[in-house]
Design an enzyme around this catalytic site. Structure first.
Site, PDB file in Angstrom:
ATOM      1  CB  SER A   1      -0.948  -0.027   1.207  1.00 50.14           C
ATOM      2  OG  SER A   1      -1.878   1.024   1.153  1.00 50.14           O
ATOM      3  CB  THR A   2       1.365   4.048   2.414  1.00 47.82           C
ATOM      4  OG1 THR A   2      -0.025   4.113   2.689  1.00 47.82           O
ATOM      5  CG2 THR A   2       1.959   5.444   2.363  1.00 47.82           C
TER       6      THR A   2
ATOM      7  CG  HIS B   1      -4.243  -1.044  -0.646  1.00 47.42           C
ATOM      8  ND1 HIS B   1      -3.838  -1.073   0.671  1.00 47.42           N
ATOM      9  CD2 HIS B   1      -4.851  -2.238  -0.875  1.00 47.42           C
ATOM     10  CE1 HIS B   1      -4.190  -2.226   1.216  1.00 47.42           C
ATOM     11  NE2 HIS B   1      -4.809  -2.951   0.295  1.00 47.42           N
TER      12      HIS B   1
ATOM     13  CG  MET C   1      -2.025   3.187   7.543  1.00 47.38           C
ATOM     14  SD  MET C   1      -0.894   3.679   8.847  1.00 47.38           S
ATOM     15  CE  MET C   1      -2.075   4.307  10.041  1.00 47.38           C
TER      16      MET C   1
ATOM     17  CG  ASP D   1      -5.799  -5.685   2.721  1.00 45.24           C
ATOM     18  OD1 ASP D   1      -6.371  -6.765   2.982  1.00 45.24           O
ATOM     19  OD2 ASP D   1      -5.704  -5.219   1.574  1.00 45.24           O
TER      20      ASP D   1
END
Length: 382
Positions: free
Chosen positions: A200-201, A226, A319, A322
């Site tokens: 993600s991030t 994401h 973050m 998940d």
């Protein structure tokens, strides 16, 4: 207290985002500005912790401003961009310049949309405030002409997916999309190996680093990053230009082949399937899982069920949690599992949660992951 500067030429966006952010404890909007010139005047007196930045503005565009800030005073920046294909291309330039993450806004029903998805904006600001900017590896610039030694590869066209939020208040598990397995390997180990990656991030930059280190002989790879709809197609095309591996946004029926990688479309879930002697993917609609669509938990669960010990699971910077449960399911099904270490993550959230859940066999830096991935593809000792 996270102090935020909002820069957007829309008075409506500035007003509504300020209202949304100010409602939440721990966040203070220290100022707003209609363009970067006004913002710089305010920021000379008082510098923010996080910047929320539009990319298309008068006098100075957001990309130029972002490059200036990252060169002179690096600051976590969240891009607030229109959800269009043109916006997706521009926003990738923002990630190239060092932005932490993306939030999107539609061209209609703007006020209603911003209020409806306020949790998305709150979480984006909070995770940006925790980002380690020193671990963001700048994306390569792609010009019209390919870089030396790079030959652009054709990418199959895919349709755009409908708009959708990445986050919601309700938190569902992967059960909402795919029934759990029995914890046992789906099949005996073979030479047909696959790799499932979730991030993600900071993941856009980390994935670029990873794929530029891989040869065309790498095992087949499936990825959940994401990102909003439309952005994943542009991102896959970008990676395809930079890597020896053939990379595309996934479509149902795409085979998972050595030297190929499939990126889950934004706004859709991606599942690994066993199809006779081969693996392929299914792209499906469904509710948000672990507050995301695509969800890493869904991908990892499907890999556990379909591939078992023939899969390697890798969870990288991001973050939230998940992927933590799905990675444990992969480990229980006989797969080997890897988490990116804290020292190299932009945000050590998802790997940390995966480690806490007990589903991680190995923890390593981003620099070590390419070799580990290739070892999986070339050795049954994993």
């Amino acid at each position: 207290m996270i102090r935020v500067m909002i820069i957007d030429d829309s008075a409506v966006v500035r007003s509504v985002l300020q209202e949304i952010l100010q409602k939440h404890a721990g966040i203070e909007v220290m100022g707003t500005a209609p363009d970067p010139i006004f913002a710089l005047q305010k920021m000379e007196r008082d510098w923010p912790d996080v910047i929320v930045l539009d990319v298309e503005m008068p006098r100075m565009d957001g990309i130029t401003f972002l490059r200036k800030i990252m060169a002179e005073h690096p600051t976590p920046t969240v891009i607030c961009s229109s959800l269009t294909e043109a916006g997706a291309e521009t926003t990738l330039q923002a990630l190239e310049a060092g932005a932490v993450s993306i939030i999107t806004k539609p061209t209609t029903r703007l006020t209603e949309f911003l209020r409806e998805y306020e949790e998305s904006f709150i979480n984006a600001v909070r995770e940006a405030s925790m980002a380690r900017l020193g671990n963001i590896r700048p994306l390569a610039r792609i010009s019209a002409a390919p870089a030396a030694g790079l030959t652009p590869k054709p990418v199959a066209a895919t349709g755009s997916t409908p708009p959708g939020s990445l986050l919601t208040r309700e938190k569902l598990s992967a059960d909402a999309v795919l029934a759990p397995g029995n914890g046992r390997s789906a099949m005996t180990r073979t030479t047909d190996q696959i790799v499932a990656i979730g991030t993600s991030t900071g993941g856009t930059q980390a994935l670029e680093y990873l794929f530029t280190k891989l040869p065309v002989t790498s095992p087949g790879i499936v990825v959940v990053q994401h990102m909003p709809p439309m952005y994943t197609k542009s991102f896959a095309n970008r990676l395809n230009q930079l890597s020896q591996v053939n990379i595309k946004e996934a479509e149902t029926g795409d085979r998972i082949l050595p030297g190929h990688a499939l990126i889950a479309p934004g706004g859709k879930h991606m599942l690994v399937r066993r199809n006779g002697a081969q693996y392929d993917v299914e792209v499906v609609d469904g509710p948000l899982v672990s507050r995301h669509r695509p969800s890493v938990d869904v991908l990892f669960r499907s890999a556990a069920k379909a591939a078992g010990a023939n899969a390697l699971g890798i969870i990288m910077t991001g973050m939230g949690d998940d992927g933590a449960r799905g990675l444990k399911e992969m480990a229980e099904a006989g797969a080997r599992t890897v988490a990116q270490d804290e020292a190299s993550c932009v945000v050590f959230g998802m790997p940390k949660e995966a480690i806490k859940h007990g589903g991680v066999h190995e923890v390593m830096g981003l620099d070590e992951i390419p070799a580990r991935l290739l070892k999986h593809g070339g050795s049954l000792k994993g």
